[in-house]
Structures are given as C-alpha cells and as structure tokens.
Scaffold this active site. Structure first.
Site, mmCIF file in Angstrom:
data_model
loop_
_atom_site.group_PDB
_atom_site.id
_atom_site.type_symbol
_atom_site.label_atom_id
_atom_site.label_comp_id
_atom_site.label_asym_id
_atom_site.label_seq_id
_atom_site.Cartn_x
_atom_site.Cartn_y
_atom_site.Cartn_z
ATOM 1 N N LYS A 1 35.310 36.819 37.391
ATOM 2 C CA LYS A 1 35.502 37.476 36.235
ATOM 3 C C LYS A 1 34.786 38.969 36.275
ATOM 4 O O LYS A 1 33.872 39.224 36.468
ATOM 5 C CB LYS A 1 34.554 37.027 34.897
ATOM 6 C CG LYS A 1 34.815 37.453 33.686
ATOM 7 C CD LYS A 1 34.187 36.643 32.687
ATOM 8 C CE LYS A 1 34.341 37.117 31.310
ATOM 9 N NZ LYS A 1 33.714 36.131 30.164
ATOM 10 N N LYS B 1 40.116 36.467 36.335
ATOM 11 C CA LYS B 1 40.189 37.321 35.230
ATOM 12 C C LYS B 1 39.567 38.557 35.127
ATOM 13 O O LYS B 1 38.662 38.730 35.539
ATOM 14 C CB LYS B 1 39.360 36.364 34.212
ATOM 15 C CG LYS B 1 39.382 36.952 32.575
ATOM 16 C CD LYS B 1 38.388 36.022 31.722
ATOM 17 C CE LYS B 1 38.241 36.631 30.543
ATOM 18 N NZ LYS B 1 37.235 36.137 29.763
HETATM 19 C C1 PBG Z 1 33.543 35.556 26.843
HETATM 20 C C2 PBG Z 1 34.724 35.706 27.050
HETATM 21 C C3 PBG Z 1 35.308 37.056 27.016
HETATM 22 C C4 PBG Z 1 36.784 36.449 27.324
HETATM 23 C C5 PBG Z 1 36.858 35.077 27.495
HETATM 24 N N1 PBG Z 1 35.573 34.492 27.251
HETATM 25 C C6 PBG Z 1 34.804 38.318 26.643
HETATM 26 C C7 PBG Z 1 33.781 38.813 27.526
HETATM 27 O O1 PBG Z 1 33.247 38.326 28.767
HETATM 28 O O2 PBG Z 1 33.237 39.982 27.161
HETATM 29 C C8 PBG Z 1 37.927 37.634 27.476
HETATM 30 C C9 PBG Z 1 39.227 36.970 26.883
HETATM 31 C C10 PBG Z 1 40.223 38.126 26.914
HETATM 32 O O3 PBG Z 1 40.244 39.306 26.737
HETATM 33 O O4 PBG Z 1 41.326 37.800 26.310
HETATM 34 N N2 PBG Z 1 32.147 35.506 27.744
#
Ligand code: PBG
Length: 332
Positions: free
Chosen positions: A201, A255
């Site tokens: 991520k 992601k």
């Molecule tokens: C929480 C999380 C996030 C997303 C999914 N779970 C945001 C972040 O890490 O700030 C992003 C999903 C999206 O942008 O569609 N940790």
C-alpha cells in the site's frame, strides 16, 4: 518471445474482424465473480447520503444497507468491503471506537450475516476511521507507534471475526501485524477467517476522496509516509509481500491500482498467492468525473478493470463493481 510470421501471409487484423472472433480469442475477461464492492456506512437511521468527492457513491445507515446488498446479491458480486463514517464524538486519540462491539462495522456485519449470509464480508483493520487525528496508528512522542498499534489491531480483528467477518484486511501497514493477527485468530479457533493483507500500500494522494468519505481527511494533519510505502520503490513491494505471506496472509492486495500495474504484474510472476487490486477512490473519481462530463465513455470503466486482469489480479476492489456487474448481466 520469438515473433513468427510476416506480412502479407500474416495479417493480425484477420483475428479482429468480428465481435464473435474477438470474443473467441480474448485472453482476459471480467465476470462479476472478480469484483468486490466497497460500502460506506454512517450512523443514524433511514438515510442515504451522497459523498461530494465521489459522485455516484453513497453512505448508508445500517437499516438502509439491504437496499444495496440486494443489488450485490442480484448481480452476483461475491464480497463487499465495509468502511465506517464514524461520528466525530466517537473519535479519540487511540481509536477506541474500533473495539466497540456496537460500532458501525459490527452492526453491519451482524445484519449481513443474518439477512445476506451468501455475501462475503471484508473489513479493514486499521484505526484511521476512528482516530481524532486521522492516522492509522497510536501516536506516542509524535510518532506512530508500531507495536502498540498492532496490539489494538489484533483485538479489532478478533472482534470483527466474532461478528462474522469472513476476510480480515489489515490496511494500516504496521510491521508484523499479519503474524500477530493470524496467531490470535488461530488461538480463538477462527481457522476459517482469512487474511487479505494490504501488503503493498503506497502513500498515495489518490486516497483523498476516500478520506473524505470516511471523514478522516479534515482530521489528518501529516501524511502517512512513515508507514505506507514510498511510490519511488518497487523491490520493497517484494519484501512486504514475502514477509506477509510468511506471517500467514492468504491473499495480497496492491493499492492504488491503475498506476501500479507494474507491481501487480511483478508480484503475480513471483508469488503463488491470489493478488487483488484496489482501484482506489481517486482513480474512481477521475474516471467517473470524466464520464459525467462526457470526456470519456462508459467503456473506459471496463477497459480500466481489464488492465488489472491482464496484469494478473484475480479480483478488483472497485467502486464501479455494481455498474460493471449490471453491464455484464445485460450482455449475458
Ligand atoms: C484506511 C484505508 C484507506 C483506503 C482504504 N483503507 C485510506 C488511507 O490509508 O488513508 C483508501 C481507499 C480508497 O482510496 O479508495 N487505512
């Protein structure tokens, strides 16, 4: 790969001459089996509200969830990903609301398990929807404390499993959390609860609209670069993935999606676990806004989703899941 043949004996257009032939030789395809729909849940009753940064996407109160779940069932989407929009007065420094057996996620899980038992459920394990500072972890001396955060994440995972969650999805990027979560789940005999690790991520600006949707955007003062990955790197994705598989992850998530297809493809070639992609909120909003303004056509949605399949993802978490599943149903 050797290139065989030459013009005029070989004419590649021959295989593109009609729709049936293109269908016959297509290498990848999308089915509703490949989709996961994220759903935002808010407090209160009898409300469905729009989200400004994500046109077309809504927040539902728990009593209104059946509206969208009926569609998920009808269009055969296997799993939903649940995200809470926590009221401000329930947020604090350590995200205590994450461990409240009556929080929005727990209420939703109970409803889904009772009324929609055939739909799979995936829940984020992270504190950001619950903290007053919008970070995914506990802050100690101005730093996100890894090990203290992991302890809370373990408890959050157990609670979600008790409520019937099928897939635990740690999305916080703390080190060692997958191993600790697996150990704790096994101890409680939750052998069938699987772990989808957000192993890869990136600290991305494409999460902006999501943070707005879960109400953490205005809270967040600093970025998340001390725990989410540096987008200049790709070998780091291998280390993260390798560690998480060793720790017990059943599936790996990459992601954001579209701008990280190289990573998906590399992981697919090197690891034998299911790789999922998350077409995140920023990607959704870009495409959706362009469609709404007639800059792009609807077909751009399918094209973007197929790129994940080509790269090697077995499934895609996408806010377009229902639109795509409906479209597929029309064709069939
Ligand atoms: C929480 C999380 C996030 C997303 C999914 N779970 C945001 C972040 O890490 O700030 C992003 C999903 C999206 O942008 O569609 N940790």
């Amino acid at each position: 790969m050797k290139i065989i043949g030459s013009y005029p004996k070989t004419r590649l257009r021959r295989m593109r001459k009609s729709q049936w032939l293109r269908n016959l030789v297509s290498e990848t395809n999308i089915s509703s089996n490949d989709l996961v729909l994220p759903i935002f849940i808010r407090a209160g009753k009898n409300r469905i509200e729009s989200i400004k940064s994500m046109p077309g996407i809504k927040r539902y109160t728990v009593d209104k969830l059946p509206l969208i779940l009926n569609q998920v069932k009808k269009y055969k989407i296997p799993m939903v990903a649940l995200f809470p929009y926590t009221p401000n007065n329930r947020k604090d420094m350590v995200g205590s609301e994450a461990l409240n057996p009556n929080n929005l996620i727990c209420q939703s899980l109970r409803l889904i398990k009772k009324k929609f038992p055939s739909i799979g459920t995936m829940c984020d394990v992270a504190l950001d929807p619950y903290t007053s500072h919008g970070q995914d972890g506990v802050i100690i001396n101005d730093k996100i404390d890894n090990d203290k955060t992991v302890k809370i994440l373990v408890e959050q995972s157990i609670l979600q499993s008790e409520m019937g969650c099928d897939v635990i999805a740690p999305s916080d990027m703390m080190d060692g959390r997958v191993g600790e979560i697996r150990k704790a789940l096994d101890k409680k005999k939750f052998y069938d609860v699987s772990i989808l690790s957000y192993a890869v991520k990136y600290a991305s600006s494409f999460y902006g609209p999501f943070r707005d949707a879960v109400g953490s955007k205005s809270k967040l003062k600093k970025d998340k670069k001390t725990y989410q990955m540096d987008y200049r790197n790709s070998t780091e994705a291998f280390r993260e993935t390798g560690l998480d598989i060793k720790e017990g992850a059943d599936m790996i998530l990459v992601k954001p999606g579209l701008i990280y297809l190289d990573i998906i493809n590399n992981l697919k070639k090197n690891f034998n676990v299911p790789i999922l992609a998350y077409q995140v909120s920023g990607e959704y909003s870009l495409i959706k806004n362009a469609i709404d303004k007639k800059i792009l056509t609807n077909e751009s949605i399918i094209e973007s989703i197929l790129s994940f399949k080509r790269a090697g993802a077995c499934a895609i978490i996408t806010y377009f899941a229902l639109d795509i599943a409906k479209k597929i149903n029309q064709i069939n």
